[in-house]
Design an enzyme around this catalytic site. Structure first.
Site, short mmCIF file in Angstrom:
data_model
loop_
_atom_site.label_atom_id
_atom_site.label_comp_id
_atom_site.label_asym_id
_atom_site.label_seq_id
_atom_site.Cartn_x
_atom_site.Cartn_y
_atom_site.Cartn_z
N HIS A 6 -4.44 -4.68 -0.51
CA HIS A 6 -4.17 -3.63 -1.68
C HIS A 6 -3.28 -4.28 -2.72
O HIS A 6 -3.67 -3.82 -3.95
CB HIS A 6 -3.44 -2.34 -0.65
CG HIS A 6 -4.24 -1.58 0.10
ND1 HIS A 6 -5.48 -0.99 -0.30
CD2 HIS A 6 -4.41 -1.68 1.52
CE1 HIS A 6 -6.19 -0.47 0.94
NE2 HIS A 6 -5.52 -0.94 1.82
N GLU B 118 0.95 -1.22 0.11
CA GLU B 118 0.06 -0.03 -0.13
C GLU B 118 0.94 1.31 -0.05
O GLU B 118 1.03 1.86 1.05
CB GLU B 118 -0.77 0.01 1.36
CG GLU B 118 -2.04 1.20 1.17
CD GLU B 118 -2.76 1.13 2.53
OE1 GLU B 118 -2.62 0.27 3.45
OE2 GLU B 118 -3.78 1.87 2.58
ZN LIG Z 1 -6.81 -2.02 5.21
#
Ligand SMILES: [Zn+2]
Ligand SMILES: *[C@@H]1O[C@H](CO)[C@@H](O)[C@H](O)[C@H]1NC(C)=O
Ligand SMILES: *[C@@H]1O[C@H](CO)[C@@H](O)[C@H](O)[C@H]1NC(C)=O
Length: 505
Positions: free
Chosen positions: A377, A352
């Site tokens: 992510h 992320e």
């Molecule tokens: Zn999260």
């Protein structure tokens, strides 16, 4: 890995050789074939649509063309400004009705809309509030006047304060603002990732005093499941730190109590709503902890999973990756289950980040080396060809949360989201909402909209949506027989959705 590349080459290269060039112009039939071949690689590219589905697909395509040529294209602007536009979109309205399967990446601390927290929870008796030196708020339910704390010197009974202020609507709105990231002018208010993450963590702390009150947690979780079902979602896997909860008299409950509460509420909810499959928790700890603390947490998670196998799905590490510690830093703790000969499935947040080449950027590969079941992510995955191949080969799905990535400033125009690459090659993927209440979303429809219209572009079709919904059940942690039940339930809902959508065209 090597073998699969060779296979790919063998399958696709001869086609290129077959393209005949006549008078300088490529053969149109071959061109057509290549285009169809390429389209078949995208998410949903292998899905065969029924006649009814094809009809709806054509309609969706037409709607998408209209939205793309409008003056303002919602995925291209900040979600806080795009939200009212999205709400008016006929595609969005269809997506709300569409059975989306499961939500696999939501944090409990941000599960329920703040409207309910403020309008319902802060109106309950014995709710105290205090304003901290840095303009944040804290809440506490207590039988009597709470003692001063390091962060809170003066607690006031909310009921009294509200009566004194005399403008309950204005006051409630100001409370809601403390609990979400929403602002009219996000670009000015959040100039950097640092600033927005700071507000993000503050809002979490502010909401904690409300949510960790034991009686509130029950209602909160039930309400959260209700909001998901209302958005046509049938199953949830949520991240939770299993925070200790407290009673009015100050009694503190431990993690087991919290886990049992989730279990009881889930049972009650599925008994009340037969078309909801259930909920499981991914126990999460913050990456700010020390190695020995994470070791203890891993040990505890192993035990909890043994004691509550139907509720505990596995383990994750949360908190901002860029400023936190990397997975590799915790390698001693994370290799404990393998050393002890037990399984503790991992569901790591990884990648992320847009910090290419840093330690944090290696989290994706490390997550895979620790046998993660899915990748939270995976924003950076497109930049890591080897990790990408591994993730595909091992069928490790990426949990794509587009609105979260935009609000937390990894990408501004969602058409440029790296997941566009993953979608065009049909990488294993599911859609989720991460922290819906903080971003002002509910359910998954907003994130599906951004994925379908923005990231997927015109080539994403009804097959893409179908595959994404099916993926959410396939890539869940449910046991095989429950997945089968889920798929059957989903198909029924899907058929009804197609039927009623066509009736309303
Ligand atoms: Zn999260
Ligand atoms: C608050 O929520 C609870 C549980 O969802 C519900 O029973 C109650 O009626 C609500 N109260 C108000 C004032 O909305
Ligand atoms: C990951 O899985 C492989 C193959 O099953 C196993 O040999 C290895 O020990 C696992 N690693 C960890 C850290 O769990």
């Amino acid at each position: 890995m090597v073998i699969s590349i060779c296979q790919a080459v063998v399958t696709y290269v001869p086609l290129l050789w077959m393209v005949r060039v006549t008078d300088g112009m490529p053969d149109p039939a071959q061109r057509d074939l290549l285009m169809r071949q390429e389209a078949s690689r995208q998410t949903g590219g292998q899905v065969t649509l029924t006649v009814a589905e094809q009809k709806l697909d054509a309609y969706l395509h037409q709607l998408k063309e209209q939205e793309m040529s409008a003056a303002q294209f919602p995925p291209a602007i900040h979600f806080f400004k795009a939200k009212p536009l999205i709400q008016k979109s006929p595609i969005f309205k269809l997506l709300q009705k569409m059975p989306k399967g499961a939500a696999l990446h939501i944090h409990t601390s941000s599960l329920v809309g703040v409207e309910w927290l403020v309008k319902n929870v802060t109106y309950r008796p014995h709710c105290y509030i205090c304003f901290t030196w840095d303009n944040s708020v804290r809440f506490l339910f207590s039988e009597r006047q709470p003692f001063p704390r390091w962060d809170c010197f003066y607690w006031r009974l909310l009921e009294t304060l509200r009566a004194q202020i005399g403008d309950p609507t204005g006051f409630d709105n100001s409370l809601m603002q403390q609990l979400t990231l929403f602002t009219e002018d996000p670009d000015v208010e959040y100039p950097s990732q640092e600033v927005v993450w700071e507000r993000f963590e503050k809002a979490f702390i502010a909401a904690a005093g409300l949510i960790t009150h034991a009686p509130v947690l029950r209602d909160y979780f039930y309400k959260g499941l209700e909001e998901l079902l209302h958005d046509n979602i049938m199953y949830l896997e949520f991240r939770s730190g299993l925070s200790r909860t407290y009673e009015l008299d100050g009694t503190i409950h431990d993690k087991v109590w919290t886990l049992k509460t989730f279990q009881e509420v889930t049972r009650k909810f599925t008994a009340d709503h037969l078309d909801f499959l259930g909920a499981r928790v991914i126990i999460s700890v913050h990456r700010a902890l020390s190695v020995s603390e994470v070791k203890a947490a891993v040990k505890e998670a192993i035990q909890l999973q043994k004691d509550f196998p139907d509720v505990v799905a596995g383990f994750d590490m949360v908190g901002r990756e860029d400023s936190g510690r990397s997975l590799w830093y915790f390698r001693e703790a994370l290799s404990m289950p393998a050393e002890l000969g037990v399984t503790l499935p991992y569901f790591f947040h990884a990648g992320e980040t847009d910090d290419d080449g840093t330690n944090v950027d290696q989290n994706i590969l490390d997550a895979l080396l620790f046998n993660t079941t899915r990748i939270g992510h995976g924003y950076a995955l497109a930049h890591h060809p080897l990790a990408k191949e591994l993730s595909r080969k091992r069928n490790v799905a990426v949990e794509l949360c587009p609105i979260s990535n935009q609000v937390l400033k990894l990408v501004s125009d969602l058409r440029n989201h790296p997941a566009a690459v993953l979608m065009s090659e049909g990488h294993p993927m599911v859609i989720s909402s991460d922290d819906p209440s903080l971003f002002g979303t509910t359910g998954l429809s907003y994130d599906f909209y951004q994925t379908f219209v923005g990231i997927g572009g015109l080539k994403a079709n009804l097959g893409t949506l179908k595959e994404l919904a099916l993926n959410s059940i396939r890539y869940s942690s449910l046991q095989a027989h429950l997945k089968d039940t889920g798929l059957v339930m989903w198909q029924k809902k899907w058929d009804a959705f197609i039927f009623s959508s066509l009736n309303h065209l």
